[in-house]
Motif scaffolding. Structure first.
Motif, PDB file in Angstrom:
ATOM      1  N   HIS A 154       0.888  -1.166   0.000  1.00  0.00           N
ATOM      2  CA  HIS A 154       0.000   0.000   0.000  1.00  0.00           C
ATOM      3  C   HIS A 154       0.922   1.210   0.000  1.00  0.00           C
ATOM      4  O   HIS A 154       1.495   1.567   1.035  1.00  0.00           O
ATOM      5  N   ALA A 155       1.119   1.827  -1.173  1.00  0.00           N
ATOM      6  CA  ALA A 155       2.259   2.739  -1.268  1.00  0.00           C
ATOM      7  C   ALA A 155       2.017   3.898  -2.225  1.00  0.00           C
ATOM      8  O   ALA A 155       1.330   3.749  -3.238  1.00  0.00           O
ATOM      9  N   ALA A 178       2.753   1.478 -14.158  1.00  0.00           N
ATOM     10  CA  ALA A 178       4.072   0.882 -13.946  1.00  0.00           C
ATOM     11  C   ALA A 178       4.241   0.401 -12.506  1.00  0.00           C
ATOM     12  O   ALA A 178       4.801  -0.676 -12.257  1.00  0.00           O
ATOM     13  N   LEU A 179       3.761   1.181 -11.562  1.00  0.00           N
ATOM     14  CA  LEU A 179       3.851   0.782 -10.159  1.00  0.00           C
ATOM     15  C   LEU A 179       2.968  -0.428  -9.871  1.00  0.00           C
ATOM     16  O   LEU A 179       3.341  -1.322  -9.111  1.00  0.00           O
ATOM     17  N   VAL A 184       2.617  -2.757  -6.636  1.00  0.00           N
ATOM     18  CA  VAL A 184       1.809  -1.938  -5.726  1.00  0.00           C
ATOM     19  C   VAL A 184       0.350  -2.387  -5.827  1.00  0.00           C
ATOM     20  O   VAL A 184      -0.194  -2.514  -6.923  1.00  0.00           O
ATOM     21  N   GLY A 185      -0.287  -2.610  -4.668  1.00  0.00           N
ATOM     22  CA  GLY A 185      -1.660  -3.105  -4.647  1.00  0.00           C
ATOM     23  C   GLY A 185      -2.710  -2.043  -4.420  1.00  0.00           C
ATOM     24  O   GLY A 185      -3.871  -2.226  -4.799  1.00  0.00           O
ATOM     25  N   SER A 186      -2.337  -0.923  -3.802  1.00  0.00           N
ATOM     26  CA  SER A 186      -3.288   0.155  -3.535  1.00  0.00           C
ATOM     27  C   SER A 186      -2.511   1.408  -3.180  1.00  0.00           C
ATOM     28  O   SER A 186      -1.353   1.348  -2.762  1.00  0.00           O
ATOM     29  N   LEU A 187      -3.176   2.555  -3.342  1.00  0.00           N
ATOM     30  CA  LEU A 187      -2.557   3.848  -3.043  1.00  0.00           C
ATOM     31  C   LEU A 187      -3.155   4.446  -1.778  1.00  0.00           C
ATOM     32  O   LEU A 187      -4.381   4.459  -1.624  1.00  0.00           O
ATOM     33  N   THR A 377      -5.781  -5.504   3.473  1.00  0.00           N
ATOM     34  CA  THR A 377      -5.844  -4.097   3.089  1.00  0.00           C
ATOM     35  C   THR A 377      -7.174  -3.748   2.436  1.00  0.00           C
ATOM     36  O   THR A 377      -7.678  -2.631   2.600  1.00  0.00           O
ATOM     37  N   LEU A 378      -7.772  -4.705   1.723  1.00  0.00           N
ATOM     38  CA  LEU A 378      -9.005  -4.458   0.987  1.00  0.00           C
ATOM     39  C   LEU A 378     -10.242  -4.906   1.763  1.00  0.00           C
ATOM     40  O   LEU A 378     -11.306  -5.098   1.187  1.00  0.00           O
TER      41      LEU A 378
END
Length: 389
Positions: A154-155, A178-179, A184-187, A377-378
């Motif tokens: 989460h980044a 790209a991320l 990366v899975g979530s912002l 996270t989700l």
């Protein structure tokens, strides 16, 4: 359920809460009326309505995530008026974690049962590979996801996305894609502060505008990348500006959800300014959050947003575990993460601590007589046997 109030002036509150309890979306003006209440009876009615809606929209179970927070550098080109974290490269106290340090922190997190790494840092113009920013961030992600593929990363806030895009002359979509491909899975929905440019010109004049924040989060959703959302409260903003912020979050979510991906949670971040630059501290007039104000705002956020964003989380780092636990009776249904470390808020002078054990979170939840559930996270329930590592 009825929350009848006796004073004639309070009948408007009754009508607003009745509409909310009937499942209607309130207007920003309705929310502002609720935020401006100071009568104890009115505030009690707001709390009761928020708690009833929390039960209906999210249930009685209180969730939490086992995670580690990694602020990988405090070297930053910007100078936000509330920030005690940022440093210039040559400053005393400046740091920039290398790959070995990041992997060691991730390994420690996995050993403690973490399922998530939350990673954000300063806007470090020196953080490049082959003269480019995006390859540096991609390598950072790949280093961690290769070593720990079960961890959810989460980044990178919308501000970091804009920074990378600006440095490399790329579109926001290209950076996010790209991320995501790197792992990366979530912002995180941080850097929102208050989505009102008059406020932002005082708090963070170098940061992206409210429109750009919304544009980047919307782009993430279109690309299938979920995000969180936040509000930095309790400084110079007015109730009208708070509601404008919440209104823009709700509108964004309404646009995003038909595509299947949107905002997973709302987190209130009350202002902590004990170590922040003096100009804003003098203007605000205090250093620590006012719990009563934060609780009322969290209740109104539940009433206003709950039909669209079901998960609401207080910040135990900013409010302390006792204050965050109380927020679970004001519309919140999630107690956040263990964090294991935290630097941005703690360096501002927060007194809530930087690390909690799972037992601390579960004990706080048990004190309310409500069930606890570890989540990912989700917001999918998980059990120890399925945790990373």
């Amino acid at each position: 359920m009825s929350f009848s109030l006796t004073h004639a002036a309070d009948r408007t509150i009754d009508a607003i809460l009745a509409c909310a309890l009937a499942g209607e979306d309130l207007s920003e003006a309705d929310g502002e009326v609720l935020l401006r209440q100071s009568d104890p009876g009115a505030i009690a009615a707001i709390r009761a309505a928020a708690d009833a809606l929390r039960q209906r929209q999210a249930g009685d179970t209180v969730t939490y995530v086992v995670n580690r927070n990694i602020n990988f550098t405090n070297i930053c080109e910007q100078h936000c008026s509330f920030c005690a974290f940022r440093r210039d490269l040559e400053d005393e106290g400046a740091y920039w974690l290398d790959e070995d340090a990041l992997v060691a922190k991730a390994a420690d997190a996995v050993a403690r049962g973490a399922t998530e790494l939350c990673m954000q840092g300063g806007l470090n113009v020196h953080a490049k590979r082959d003269g480019k920013s995006l390859p540096y961030y991609v390598h950072l992600v790949q280093t961690l996801t290769t070593a720990f593929p079960a961890l959810h990363l989460h980044a990178f806030s919308p501000q970091e996305i804009q920074f990378i895009a600006r440095e490399d002359d790329l579109s926001y979509e290209a950076v996010i894609a790209a991320l995501a491909e790197a792992g990366v899975g979530s912002l995180p929905g941080t850097a929102a502060e208050v989505l009102d440019d008059a406020v932002r010109r005082v708090l963070c004049p170098e940061k992206i505008s409210a429109a750009t924040w919304l544009e980047i989060v919307s782009a993430a959703h279109r690309l299938g990348m979920p995000t969180t959302s936040t509000l930095l409260s309790g400084h110079i903003e007015t109730p009208a500006q708070q509601m404008r912020h919440l209104g823009q979050l709700r509108s964004l979510q309404q646009r995003s959800l038909p595509g299947g991906t949107g905002i997973t949670e709302f987190i209130l971040l009350p202002y902590v300014g004990q170590e922040a630059p003096k100009a804003l501290r003098r203007r605000v007039g205090r250093d620590q959050p006012v719990l009563a104000d934060a609780l009322q705002l969290m209740a109104v956020a539940r009433i206003f947003l709950g039909n669209w964003i079901a998960n609401h989380q207080p910040s135990w780092v900013k409010l302390g575990l006792t204050g965050a636990t109380e927020a679970l009776t004001w519309g919140c249904n999630d107690l956040g993460g263990t964090l294991m470390e935290e630097h941005i808020t703690s360096m501002a002078g927060a007194t809530g601590g930087t690390c909690l054990q799972v037992e601390d979170l579960r004990g706080a939840i048990a004190s309310l007589g409500r069930p606890a559930q570890q989540r990912d996270t989700l917001y999918r329930p998980i059990h120890q046997s399925t945790a990373a590592g």
